[in-house]
Each structure stands twice: as C-alpha cells, then as structure tokens.
Write a protein that holds these residues in place. Structure first.
Motif, short mmCIF file in Angstrom:
data_model
loop_
_atom_site.label_atom_id
_atom_site.label_comp_id
_atom_site.label_asym_id
_atom_site.label_seq_id
_atom_site.Cartn_x
_atom_site.Cartn_y
_atom_site.Cartn_z
N ASP A 55 0.83 -1.20 0.00
CA ASP A 55 0.00 0.00 0.00
C ASP A 55 0.87 1.25 0.00
OD1 ASP A 55 0.95 0.36 2.61
OD2 ASP A 55 -0.89 -0.33 3.57
N GLY A 56 0.25 2.42 0.15
CA GLY A 56 0.98 3.68 0.10
C GLY A 56 1.98 3.85 1.21
N GLY A 113 -2.22 -8.34 2.81
CA GLY A 113 -2.63 -9.68 3.19
C GLY A 113 -3.99 -10.03 2.61
N GLU A 114 -4.36 -11.29 2.71
CA GLU A 114 -5.60 -11.76 2.10
C GLU A 114 -6.83 -11.07 2.68
OE1 GLU A 114 -8.05 -15.96 1.29
OE2 GLU A 114 -6.10 -15.99 2.32
N SER A 115 -6.78 -10.64 3.92
CA SER A 115 -7.94 -10.01 4.56
C SER A 115 -7.93 -8.48 4.46
CB SER A 115 -8.00 -10.42 6.04
OG SER A 115 -6.83 -9.97 6.73
N VAL A 169 -7.37 -14.06 -7.51
CA VAL A 169 -7.21 -14.98 -6.38
C VAL A 169 -8.03 -14.46 -5.20
CG1 VAL A 169 -5.14 -13.79 -5.49
CG2 VAL A 169 -5.52 -16.21 -4.94
N ALA A 170 -8.75 -15.37 -4.56
CA ALA A 170 -9.53 -15.05 -3.35
C ALA A 170 -10.45 -13.85 -3.54
CB ALA A 170 -8.59 -14.81 -2.17
N ASP A 195 3.34 -17.01 2.46
CA ASP A 195 3.17 -16.34 3.75
C ASP A 195 1.90 -15.49 3.81
OD1 ASP A 195 4.15 -14.54 1.90
OD2 ASP A 195 5.75 -13.77 3.17
N GLY A 196 1.00 -15.67 2.82
CA GLY A 196 -0.33 -15.07 2.90
C GLY A 196 -0.46 -13.66 2.36
N TYR A 197 0.49 -13.21 1.54
CA TYR A 197 0.41 -11.86 0.97
C TYR A 197 0.20 -11.94 -0.55
CZ TYR A 197 2.25 -10.23 5.45
OH TYR A 197 2.42 -9.95 6.79
#
Length: 216
Positions: free
Chosen positions: A85-86, A92-94, A137-138, A198-200
C-alpha cells in the motif's frame, strides 16, 4: 491645577476619552503611534492568516502528489513481486472486504510512473466477461490505475464502476476492467496475482498489456 488638567490643556485635541469628566486620558484612537501600531498588527494578522490559508491548501495537495520516475523503462511487476500500500505495507488476504478497492504498488519500485495499481475485491462468481480468471485470487483482481485514454489516474467510482475523473472513462472491474463508457478505446490492463506462501498478494508477472494511453 492638577497634573491631569495640565495635560488636558497642553495635549487635548477634543477627542479624549475622559474630557467630559474633567480628566484626561489619551485615547488610543487619536494617538498617531497607536494608529501605526494598529496598522502593524493588522498587517501581521493578515500575513499569518495568509500563511495559514496557504498551509491548509498545501496539506491536501501534498497528499495528492506523488513523484514518479519517468525515465524507468523496465517491467513494472514480475513474478514474486509483493503488492504494497501507500505506506509500503504488504497486502494480506484479509486487507479488503468485498466491494472495496485500494491503490497498491510494486514493493521494490513504487515510485515509477506506471506503478499505481487498482486492487479490487468482489465475490468470485461476480467476475466474468473479459476478466482473466487465472489472474485473480480469493476474489481479488488488480488493474493498472493509469487510464488508457490520456494517462490520468482512475480514482473515482460510480457504484462498482471505476471512473477516470479527467474525461469520465468508465471501466467494469468485474469484466476485466473493460470500457463501459467515455472515450477510452481499451481496457485497463490486468495484473496477474496470487497469494504467497506467507499469505500476501504477489504478482506472477507484469501487466498483460501496455500501461497508459497508446499501445493499441
């Protein structure tokens, strides 16, 4: 004769605050030095007010300005590049709820001119049309934020439609950011993304088409 009466005889010009009571107190409104002081204070306040106004204007402008390197000609993304992000934080996925969007950048080179990227999230069954589903994805899809018409940033929205504020080009993020209104002649190029171990969110390559105007 009192000292106050002597001063009234010598200095009074008829504009004293206390002449009617037989006393004398020099009025601030008739003293030339006081007038000059008032003018000096007025100038000071005007200057401070002006600087405050400029500062309040500069603050939001600073938030809208990002310096990009126009000389860089290499790839924007490549396989394994994290989206950030900025603030430089990985995504992350959430990070987003369905229906939300976020401007993201390639982690090692966020300052290049073609870097700004729109990350959106929708229900997976909402995607169709020209969307490259293997690039999602997701529920996430990512597109170049640089409008394909004149190179402005696609920063507005109407419902779920992405809108460029310069000439009102409109793009559907659930259909591969295809053009649904305005002058752009082609879709915003999609970025292939996946989730890292690692979920990113990471890219698996560069944008599928040229960024910005041209590239027909």
């Amino acid at each position: 004769m009192s000292r106050g009466t002597d001063r009234a005889d010598d200095d009074c010009d008829g504009g004293c605050a206390d002449c009617a009571d037989g006393g004398h107190r020099q009025s601030i409104f008739t003293d030339a030095r006081a007038s000059m002081a008032r003018r000096d204070y007025a100038k000071l306040f005007a200057t401070v007010g002006g600087l405050t106004a400029v500062g309040s204007l500069a603050a939001p402008l600073a938030g809208l300005t990002r310096v990009f390197d126009r000389s860089y000609t290499g790839p924007v993304y490549s396989d394994g590049i994290y989206l950030v992000d900025g603030e430089g934080d990985r995504i992350g996925e959430s990070a987003l709820e369905e229906g939300e969007k976020l401007t993201v950048f390639p982690e090692p080179r966020p300052g290049i001119e073609r870097a700004p990227t729109l990350l959106v999230r929708h229900p997976e069954d909402a995607y169709g049309g020209e969307t490259s589903m293997e690039f999602t994805v997701a529920g996430y899809a990512a597109y170049s934020k640089v409008c394909t018409h004149a190179g402005c940033m696609v920063s507005d929205e109407e419902g779920e439609t992405l809108v460029c504020p310069c000439h009102f080009g409109k793009f559907d993020p659930t259909s591969g950011a295809s053009v649904v209104g305005g002058p752009p002649s082609r879709a915003l190029p999609q970025l292939p993304i996946t989730l890292s171990s690692d979920g990113y969110l990471v890219a698996t390559g560069d944008f599928e088409g040229p960024v910005g105007p041209g590239g027909e």
